[in-house]
Write a protein that holds these residues in place. Structure first.
Motif, short mmCIF file in Angstrom:
data_model
loop_
_atom_site.label_atom_id
_atom_site.label_comp_id
_atom_site.label_asym_id
_atom_site.label_seq_id
_atom_site.Cartn_x
_atom_site.Cartn_y
_atom_site.Cartn_z
N SER A 96 22.52 54.62 18.32
CA SER A 96 21.73 53.92 17.31
C SER A 96 20.50 53.28 17.93
CB SER A 96 22.57 52.89 16.56
OG SER A 96 23.07 51.97 17.47
N ARG A 97 20.62 52.81 19.16
CA ARG A 97 19.46 52.19 19.84
C ARG A 97 18.36 53.24 20.12
NH1 ARG A 97 19.06 46.72 22.60
NH2 ARG A 97 16.93 46.84 23.34
N ASP A 98 18.81 54.43 20.52
CA ASP A 98 17.84 55.50 20.78
C ASP A 98 17.20 55.97 19.47
OD1 ASP A 98 18.29 55.34 23.45
OD2 ASP A 98 19.45 57.19 23.62
N ARG A 99 17.98 55.99 18.42
CA ARG A 99 17.40 56.39 17.11
C ARG A 99 16.40 55.37 16.63
NH1 ARG A 99 21.64 59.61 13.42
NH2 ARG A 99 19.88 59.58 12.03
N MET A 100 16.65 54.10 16.93
CA MET A 100 15.69 53.05 16.58
C MET A 100 14.36 53.33 17.28
SD MET A 100 15.75 49.07 17.69
CE MET A 100 15.13 49.44 19.33
N LEU A 101 14.45 53.65 18.59
CA LEU A 101 13.22 53.92 19.34
C LEU A 101 12.54 55.20 18.83
CD1 LEU A 101 11.28 53.28 21.62
CD2 LEU A 101 12.84 54.44 23.21
N TYR A 102 13.34 56.21 18.58
CA TYR A 102 12.81 57.46 18.03
C TYR A 102 12.05 57.17 16.73
CZ TYR A 102 12.90 62.35 16.36
OH TYR A 102 12.56 63.60 15.91
N ALA A 103 12.68 56.40 15.83
CA ALA A 103 12.06 56.10 14.54
C ALA A 103 10.77 55.29 14.73
CB ALA A 103 13.03 55.34 13.65
N ALA A 104 10.79 54.33 15.64
CA ALA A 104 9.60 53.50 15.87
C ALA A 104 8.44 54.35 16.38
CB ALA A 104 9.91 52.39 16.87
N VAL A 105 8.75 55.31 17.26
CA VAL A 105 7.69 56.18 17.81
C VAL A 105 7.20 57.15 16.73
CG1 VAL A 105 7.24 58.04 19.48
CG2 VAL A 105 8.38 55.93 20.21
N ALA A 106 8.16 57.78 16.02
CA ALA A 106 7.78 58.78 15.01
C ALA A 106 6.99 58.12 13.87
CB ALA A 106 9.02 59.47 14.46
N LEU A 107 7.50 56.99 13.41
CA LEU A 107 6.91 56.33 12.25
C LEU A 107 5.65 55.55 12.63
CD1 LEU A 107 7.34 55.61 9.26
CD2 LEU A 107 8.92 53.82 9.99
N GLY A 108 5.76 54.71 13.65
CA GLY A 108 4.65 53.82 14.01
C GLY A 108 3.61 54.49 14.90
N CYS A 109 4.04 54.88 16.12
CA CYS A 109 3.08 55.37 17.11
C CYS A 109 2.41 56.67 16.66
CB CYS A 109 3.75 55.61 18.45
SG CYS A 109 4.65 54.18 19.07
N VAL A 110 3.16 57.57 16.01
CA VAL A 110 2.59 58.87 15.66
C VAL A 110 2.07 58.88 14.21
CG1 VAL A 110 3.03 61.34 15.41
CG2 VAL A 110 3.94 60.10 17.39
N THR A 111 2.98 58.73 13.23
CA THR A 111 2.56 58.88 11.83
C THR A 111 1.53 57.84 11.42
OG1 THR A 111 4.68 59.87 11.25
CG2 THR A 111 3.39 58.96 9.45
N GLU A 112 1.80 56.57 11.73
CA GLU A 112 0.87 55.53 11.29
C GLU A 112 -0.45 55.59 12.06
OE1 GLU A 112 1.17 53.40 8.76
OE2 GLU A 112 3.31 53.28 8.33
N SER A 113 -0.42 55.98 13.32
CA SER A 113 -1.68 56.10 14.07
C SER A 113 -2.53 57.22 13.47
CB SER A 113 -1.42 56.38 15.56
OG SER A 113 -0.73 55.30 16.15
N LEU A 114 -1.89 58.35 13.13
CA LEU A 114 -2.64 59.44 12.50
C LEU A 114 -3.16 59.00 11.14
CD1 LEU A 114 -0.38 62.53 13.33
CD2 LEU A 114 -2.62 62.00 14.31
#
Ligand SMILES: [Fe+2]
Ligand SMILES: [Fe+2]
Length: 227
Positions: A96-114
């Motif tokens: 669950s901790r890794d999924r949290m990080l995955y979600a933060a990167v996918a949602l924040g760092c990648v999707t929101e940056s784009l």
């Protein structure tokens, strides 16, 4: 498939179809930020959990703004938005901790940056007053949402190795482009109504990847290629 591709339909109706889809994307983002907030809270990061909860509320407001814009373009719209498609990000095999990080990167760092890059461009091109106001409101929030992703990544990278995310970057990038970027692209004549000309999408994505996303990920040891 989409009304947007049917040139016999008015530009306003074609743009409305794209904003309807955006409404759905905003609802999905709301659910994903709520989920991220819960995961951050269980990981003990209450400050970032609060920011993620505020982001979820922002996304719900964005969805309402998109709906209002659709109705201003085509009149009362009785068609309900499609149900959200993806609520949980990341492979089920991760902790669950890794999924949290995955979600933060996918949602924040990648999707929101784009999304920020695309919306800043849309803001310049918008001529319809409600499109201008809607895009301006959304982009201000999306900048904070991207920062949440980068803050989660920095916090996790300070505690542990996060380079394992490298293997997931191609999937994360492809999903962001297919689900969040391409649906906002359309014909050049719709630019004033908040639709990004397709020719600009590829260039903007490549530029944002090379100047924002890739260097940000590389700082914590995640390799993401050229985009
Ligand atoms: Fe949003
Ligand atoms: Fe957002």
């Amino acid at each position: 498939m989409l009304l947007e591709h049917d040139l016999s339909v008015s530009p306003a109706a074609r743009a409305a179809q794209i904003w309807r889809h955006r409404e759905q994307i905003e609802r999905e983002a709301a659910a994903q930020f709520h989920q991220l907030a819960r995961e951050l809270a269980s990981a003990g990061n209450s400050e970032l959990a609060k920011r993620a909860t505020r982001a979820a509320l922002d996304e719900q407001r964005h969805a309402r703004r998109c709906r209002a814009l659709v109705e201003s373009l085509v009149g009362p719209d009785v068609a309900p938005a499609d149900a959200p498609r993806r609520l949980t990000l990341g492979p089920a095999t991760l902790s669950s901790r890794d999924r949290m990080l995955y979600a933060a990167v996918a949602l924040g760092c990648v999707t929101e940056s784009l999304s920020c890059a695309l919306l800043l461009e849309l803001k310049e091109a918008a001529v319809h007053p409600l499109v201008q106001a809607t895009v301006a409101e959304i982009v201000t929030d999306e900048i904070e949402h991207a920062r949440i992703g980068w803050a989660v990544l920095a916090a996790e990278a300070a505690l542990r190795d996060v380079a394992w995310l490298t293997q997931y970057l191609p999937v994360i990038a492809a999903a962001a482009i297919a689900d969040d970027v391409q649906p906002m692209a359309g014909e050049v004549e719709l630019a004033g109504l908040g639709v990004l000309p397709r020719e600009r999408v590829q260039a903007l994505v490549a530029e944002t990847w090379a100047t924002v996303i890739s260097p940000g990920l590389a700082r914590v040891g995640i390799r993401s290629g050229g985009g």
